[in-house]
Design a protein around this motif. Structure first.
Motif, PDB file in Angstrom:
ATOM      1  N   THR A 176       0.842  -1.196   0.000  1.00  0.00           N
ATOM      2  CA  THR A 176       0.000   0.000   0.000  1.00  0.00           C
ATOM      3  C   THR A 176       0.877   1.246   0.000  1.00  0.00           C
ATOM      4  OG1 THR A 176      -1.692  -1.151   1.307  1.00  0.00           O
ATOM      5  CG2 THR A 176      -1.791   1.264   1.288  1.00  0.00           C
ATOM      6  N   VAL A 177       0.453   2.259  -0.734  1.00  0.00           N
ATOM      7  CA  VAL A 177       0.993   3.609  -0.563  1.00  0.00           C
ATOM      8  C   VAL A 177      -0.146   4.453  -0.015  1.00  0.00           C
ATOM      9  CG1 VAL A 177       2.047   5.618  -1.641  1.00  0.00           C
ATOM     10  CG2 VAL A 177       2.628   3.333  -2.467  1.00  0.00           C
ATOM     11  N   HIS A 178       0.101   5.099   1.105  1.00  0.00           N
ATOM     12  CA  HIS A 178      -0.974   5.860   1.749  1.00  0.00           C
ATOM     13  C   HIS A 178      -0.461   7.195   2.275  1.00  0.00           C
ATOM     14  CE1 HIS A 178       0.486   4.955   5.871  1.00  0.00           C
ATOM     15  NE2 HIS A 178       0.802   3.774   5.379  1.00  0.00           N
ATOM     16  N   LEU A 179      -1.387   8.092   2.535  1.00  0.00           N
ATOM     17  CA  LEU A 179      -1.063   9.337   3.208  1.00  0.00           C
ATOM     18  C   LEU A 179      -0.642   9.031   4.636  1.00  0.00           C
ATOM     19  CD1 LEU A 179      -4.073  11.505   1.981  1.00  0.00           C
ATOM     20  CD2 LEU A 179      -1.702  11.661   1.174  1.00  0.00           C
ATOM     21  N   VAL A 180       0.172   9.887   5.210  1.00  0.00           N
ATOM     22  CA  VAL A 180       0.695   9.634   6.554  1.00  0.00           C
ATOM     23  C   VAL A 180      -0.022  10.495   7.573  1.00  0.00           C
ATOM     24  CG1 VAL A 180       2.737   9.723   8.030  1.00  0.00           C
ATOM     25  CG2 VAL A 180       2.946   8.970   5.654  1.00  0.00           C
ATOM     26  N   ASP A 181      -0.487   9.834   8.637  1.00  0.00           N
ATOM     27  CA  ASP A 181      -0.950  10.543   9.824  1.00  0.00           C
ATOM     28  C   ASP A 181      -0.149  10.004  11.000  1.00  0.00           C
ATOM     29  OD1 ASP A 181      -2.082   8.074  10.464  1.00  0.00           O
ATOM     30  OD2 ASP A 181      -4.123   8.689   9.921  1.00  0.00           O
ATOM     31  N   ALA A 182      -0.545  10.348  12.211  1.00  0.00           N
ATOM     32  CA  ALA A 182       0.258   9.952  13.370  1.00  0.00           C
ATOM     33  C   ALA A 182       0.020   8.510  13.799  1.00  0.00           C
ATOM     34  CB  ALA A 182      -0.024  10.896  14.542  1.00  0.00           C
ATOM     35  N   GLY A 183      -0.886   7.793  13.135  1.00  0.00           N
ATOM     36  CA  GLY A 183      -1.146   6.402  13.467  1.00  0.00           C
ATOM     37  C   GLY A 183      -0.190   5.456  12.751  1.00  0.00           C
ATOM     38  N   VAL A 184      -0.381   4.161  12.987  1.00  0.00           N
ATOM     39  CA  VAL A 184       0.444   3.127  12.352  1.00  0.00           C
ATOM     40  C   VAL A 184      -0.251   2.660  11.078  1.00  0.00           C
ATOM     41  CG1 VAL A 184       1.514   0.859  12.614  1.00  0.00           C
ATOM     42  CG2 VAL A 184       1.350   2.394  14.591  1.00  0.00           C
ATOM     43  N   ASP A 185       0.171   3.197   9.946  1.00  0.00           N
ATOM     44  CA  ASP A 185      -0.378   2.832   8.632  1.00  0.00           C
ATOM     45  C   ASP A 185      -1.891   3.060   8.574  1.00  0.00           C
ATOM     46  OD1 ASP A 185       2.209   1.900   7.944  1.00  0.00           O
ATOM     47  OD2 ASP A 185       1.785  -0.006   8.932  1.00  0.00           O
ATOM     48  N   THR A 186      -2.342   4.159   9.158  1.00  0.00           N
ATOM     49  CA  THR A 186      -3.777   4.444   9.226  1.00  0.00           C
ATOM     50  C   THR A 186      -4.224   5.561   8.280  1.00  0.00           C
ATOM     51  OG1 THR A 186      -3.331   5.898  11.125  1.00  0.00           O
ATOM     52  CG2 THR A 186      -4.051   3.655  11.610  1.00  0.00           C
ATOM     53  N   GLY A 187      -3.305   6.194   7.560  1.00  0.00           N
ATOM     54  CA  GLY A 187      -3.665   7.288   6.668  1.00  0.00           C
ATOM     55  C   GLY A 187      -4.439   6.810   5.448  1.00  0.00           C
ATOM     56  N   GLY A 188      -5.064   7.750   4.753  1.00  0.00           N
ATOM     57  CA  GLY A 188      -5.870   7.427   3.585  1.00  0.00           C
ATOM     58  C   GLY A 188      -5.086   6.672   2.523  1.00  0.00           C
ATOM     59  N   VAL A 189      -5.683   5.603   2.010  1.00  0.00           N
ATOM     60  CA  VAL A 189      -5.009   4.749   1.024  1.00  0.00           C
ATOM     61  C   VAL A 189      -5.048   5.402  -0.351  1.00  0.00           C
ATOM     62  CG1 VAL A 189      -5.114   2.532  -0.189  1.00  0.00           C
ATOM     63  CG2 VAL A 189      -5.473   2.630   2.299  1.00  0.00           C
ATOM     64  N   LEU A 190      -3.895   5.433  -1.016  1.00  0.00           N
ATOM     65  CA  LEU A 190      -3.783   6.010  -2.354  1.00  0.00           C
ATOM     66  C   LEU A 190      -3.689   4.938  -3.431  1.00  0.00           C
ATOM     67  CD1 LEU A 190      -1.135   8.730  -1.457  1.00  0.00           C
ATOM     68  CD2 LEU A 190      -3.564   9.136  -1.880  1.00  0.00           C
ATOM     69  N   THR A 223       4.216  10.685  -8.569  1.00  0.00           N
ATOM     70  CA  THR A 223       3.853  11.533  -9.701  1.00  0.00           C
ATOM     71  C   THR A 223       2.576  12.314  -9.416  1.00  0.00           C
ATOM     72  OG1 THR A 223       4.878   9.976 -11.260  1.00  0.00           O
ATOM     73  CG2 THR A 223       3.290  11.538 -12.158  1.00  0.00           C
ATOM     74  N   ASN A 224       1.579  11.648  -8.857  1.00  0.00           N
ATOM     75  CA  ASN A 224       0.320  12.321  -8.539  1.00  0.00           C
ATOM     76  C   ASN A 224       0.508  13.385  -7.468  1.00  0.00           C
ATOM     77  OD1 ASN A 224      -0.987  10.714 -10.386  1.00  0.00           O
ATOM     78  ND2 ASN A 224      -1.865   9.316  -8.875  1.00  0.00           N
ATOM     79  N   ALA A 225       1.363  13.107  -6.486  1.00  0.00           N
ATOM     80  CA  ALA A 225       1.614  14.092  -5.433  1.00  0.00           C
ATOM     81  C   ALA A 225       2.267  15.344  -6.003  1.00  0.00           C
ATOM     82  CB  ALA A 225       2.497  13.485  -4.343  1.00  0.00           C
ATOM     83  N   LEU A 226       3.223  15.162  -6.894  1.00  0.00           N
ATOM     84  CA  LEU A 226       3.886  16.308  -7.515  1.00  0.00           C
ATOM     85  C   LEU A 226       2.915  17.124  -8.364  1.00  0.00           C
ATOM     86  CD1 LEU A 226       7.249  14.642  -8.614  1.00  0.00           C
ATOM     87  CD2 LEU A 226       6.931  16.293  -6.760  1.00  0.00           C
ATOM     88  N   ALA A 227       1.922  16.450  -8.932  1.00  0.00           N
ATOM     89  CA  ALA A 227       0.939  17.130  -9.772  1.00  0.00           C
ATOM     90  C   ALA A 227      -0.245  17.658  -8.967  1.00  0.00           C
ATOM     91  CB  ALA A 227       0.430  16.169 -10.848  1.00  0.00           C
ATOM     92  N   GLY A 228      -0.248  17.421  -7.656  1.00  0.00           N
ATOM     93  CA  GLY A 228      -1.346  17.879  -6.815  1.00  0.00           C
ATOM     94  C   GLY A 228      -2.642  17.140  -7.075  1.00  0.00           C
ATOM     95  N   LYS A 229      -2.525  15.853  -7.411  1.00  0.00           N
ATOM     96  CA  LYS A 229      -3.722  15.076  -7.781  1.00  0.00           C
ATOM     97  C   LYS A 229      -3.859  13.811  -6.934  1.00  0.00           C
ATOM     98  CE  LYS A 229      -3.605  16.620 -12.602  1.00  0.00           C
ATOM     99  NZ  LYS A 229      -3.481  16.206 -14.031  1.00  0.00           N
ATOM    100  N   LEU A 230      -3.667  13.945  -5.637  1.00  0.00           N
ATOM    101  CA  LEU A 230      -3.801  12.800  -4.746  1.00  0.00           C
ATOM    102  C   LEU A 230      -5.265  12.521  -4.446  1.00  0.00           C
ATOM    103  CD1 LEU A 230      -0.899  13.503  -2.236  1.00  0.00           C
ATOM    104  CD2 LEU A 230      -0.986  11.733  -4.003  1.00  0.00           C
ATOM    105  N   GLU A 231      -5.690  11.295  -4.679  1.00  0.00           N
ATOM    106  CA  GLU A 231      -7.057  10.874  -4.385  1.00  0.00           C
ATOM    107  C   GLU A 231      -7.009   9.560  -3.617  1.00  0.00           C
ATOM    108  OE1 GLU A 231      -9.391  10.614  -7.906  1.00  0.00           O
ATOM    109  OE2 GLU A 231      -9.134  12.733  -8.447  1.00  0.00           O
TER     110      GLU A 231
END
Length: 260
Positions: A176-190, A223-231
């Motif tokens: 998984t590649v996900h957004l990072v929050d302060a939890g353990v692998d709990t951020g939104g999945v990309l 690539t999506n992060a650099l383009a500002g297109k994270l979903e």
């Protein structure tokens, strides 16, 4: 996206290192653009042991340490298998000449934040490093992603690929590649990728196997992060945090289920 077409904003990977991580870093370099690697010092085994004992008790912590020692020995004895895997999958598992590497004591420390601020990246990808605190994340100048060697949120924490196989859930042997929050692998999945282990794979080589079929999702997420297109996506899975198996549970699972 070819490297020549990539954003001019730098890419940072924060990691403790390892062949599977360099395979991903080099894939990003080839297909997106230059990467600055912030390399944290390994955490001492004593500190790891005490931290796990505090969270899970000394019996579990010592059992997990036993598996870690066995895995390290296994990597030596199974080096030939790893070499064949690397060759078959065309993995580039070493830093290249001229690679920018910045050394810091910890990913979760002021030195790391200072170095990232100096680089001014468009995206930070965490890959095999310490958890970042809320304060650390709040100071980041760009999106922070994490490469996790497991299917989140069902296999958060350690050895996600192993636990999927040990649980009879081979269809979720993945990453998984996900957004990072302060939890353990709990951020939104990309992004997520699933694959299959091959004959001879064990807990000592799963990370390499997973990296082989996960290069694409890491490239796409950066690539999506650099383009500002994270979903984000909803994997519609239960959430559970896993740890290293204890030596006795690892041996039992290997003998009864043939999952090593």
């Amino acid at each position: 996206m070819a490297a020549s077409e990539s954003s001019t904003r730098p890419i940072v990977v924060v990691t403790e290192g390892g062949p599977h991580i360099w395979a991903i870093v080099n894939a990003i370099i080839d297909r997106v653009g230059p990467v600055s690697v912030v390399l944290e010092a390994p955490e001492s085994k004593k500190r790891l042991l005490v931290g796990r004992a505090r969270r899970q008790g000394w019996i579990s912590a010592i059992g997990q340490l036993g598996t870690m020692v066995l895995t390290r020995l296994g990597k030596r004895f199974l080096a030939g298998h790893a070499a064949r895997l690397i060759a078959e999958e065309k993995l580039d598992t070493e830093p290249r000449q001229g690679q920018t590497i910045v050394h810091v004591p910890s990913a979760n420390g002021p030195e790391c934040l200072k170095e990232i601020a100096n680089i001014k990246p468009g995206v930070v990808l965490l890959a095999g490093c310490r958890l970042l605190s809320k304060d650390m994340l709040a100071g980041m100048p760009c999106p922070v992603l994490n490469y996790h060697a497991g299917i989140a949120p069902k296999y958060r924490g350690m050895n996600g690929g192993y636990w999927a196989l040990a649980s009879g859930d081979a269809q979720n042997f993945g990453t998984t590649v996900h957004l990072v929050d302060a939890g353990v692998d709990t951020g939104g999945v990309l992004k997520q990728a699933r694959g299959k282990p091959k004959t001879g794979d064990t807990i000592a080589s799963y990370a390499l196997r997973q990296a082989a079929f996960s290069r694409d999702i890491c490239v796409e997420a950066v690539t999506n992060a650099l383009a500002g297109k994270l979903e984000t996506i909803d994997p519609a899975l239960p959430s559970k945090q896993w740890y290293h198996p204890t030596i006795w549970s690892y041996l039992w699972t290997g003998l009864t289920r043939r999952v090593w």
